[in-house]
Design a protein around this motif. Sequence first.
Motif, mmCIF file in Angstrom:
data_model
loop_
_atom_site.group_PDB
_atom_site.id
_atom_site.type_symbol
_atom_site.label_atom_id
_atom_site.label_comp_id
_atom_site.label_asym_id
_atom_site.label_seq_id
_atom_site.Cartn_x
_atom_site.Cartn_y
_atom_site.Cartn_z
ATOM 1 N N HIS A 83 0.829 -1.200 0.000
ATOM 2 C CA HIS A 83 0.000 0.000 0.000
ATOM 3 C C HIS A 83 0.866 1.254 0.000
ATOM 4 C CE1 HIS A 83 -3.970 -1.861 0.845
ATOM 5 N NE2 HIS A 83 -3.199 -2.842 1.291
ATOM 6 N N THR A 143 0.020 5.497 0.272
ATOM 7 C CA THR A 143 -0.968 6.570 0.377
ATOM 8 C C THR A 143 -0.425 7.674 1.269
ATOM 9 O OG1 THR A 143 -3.323 7.059 0.697
ATOM 10 C CG2 THR A 143 -2.262 5.655 2.358
ATOM 11 N N ASN A 155 -3.787 11.895 -0.431
ATOM 12 C CA ASN A 155 -4.887 11.151 -1.038
ATOM 13 C C ASN A 155 -6.159 11.398 -0.245
ATOM 14 O OD1 ASN A 155 -2.275 9.473 -1.491
ATOM 15 N ND2 ASN A 155 -3.666 8.883 -3.117
ATOM 16 N N CYS A 156 -5.976 11.829 1.019
ATOM 17 C CA CYS A 156 -7.117 12.086 1.895
ATOM 18 C C CYS A 156 -6.717 13.124 2.941
ATOM 19 C CB CYS A 156 -7.547 10.796 2.589
ATOM 20 S SG CYS A 156 -8.972 10.989 3.685
ATOM 21 N N GLU A 167 -10.908 6.355 0.724
ATOM 22 C CA GLU A 167 -9.519 6.147 1.164
ATOM 23 C C GLU A 167 -9.452 5.997 2.682
ATOM 24 O OE1 GLU A 167 -5.333 5.924 -0.034
ATOM 25 O OE2 GLU A 167 -7.257 5.585 -0.992
#
Length: 105
Positions: free
Chosen positions: A22, A24, A58-59, A94
Amino acid sequence: MTAAEFIQSLPQKANPEALAGHNTCFQFEIAGEGGGDFTVNIVEGKLSVENGLHGTPNCSVKTKAETLVKVVKGEENAASAVMFGKIKISNLGEMMKYAKVFGLM
């Protein structure tokens, strides 16, 4: 535990196996006493926390320190806090992927 202490403790709580593969970036803007601005990066199973807002998230998550602490302690439901605007999340999908990793669910 303050909201800042919670965010800074995430690397110790995260399971690298659950994060393997992952990548992010989250930015947390936590207002009030015990809060602050933080960037949480997950890169190939390693979670790190930096003070301040860095990179392109991303968030993004915006809330009050008091609200985050209540959610973490189980005194307030995270979904309700989001629905009532106490927690603002730019990319709910997300956040849902990582909410358990972060200890928010």
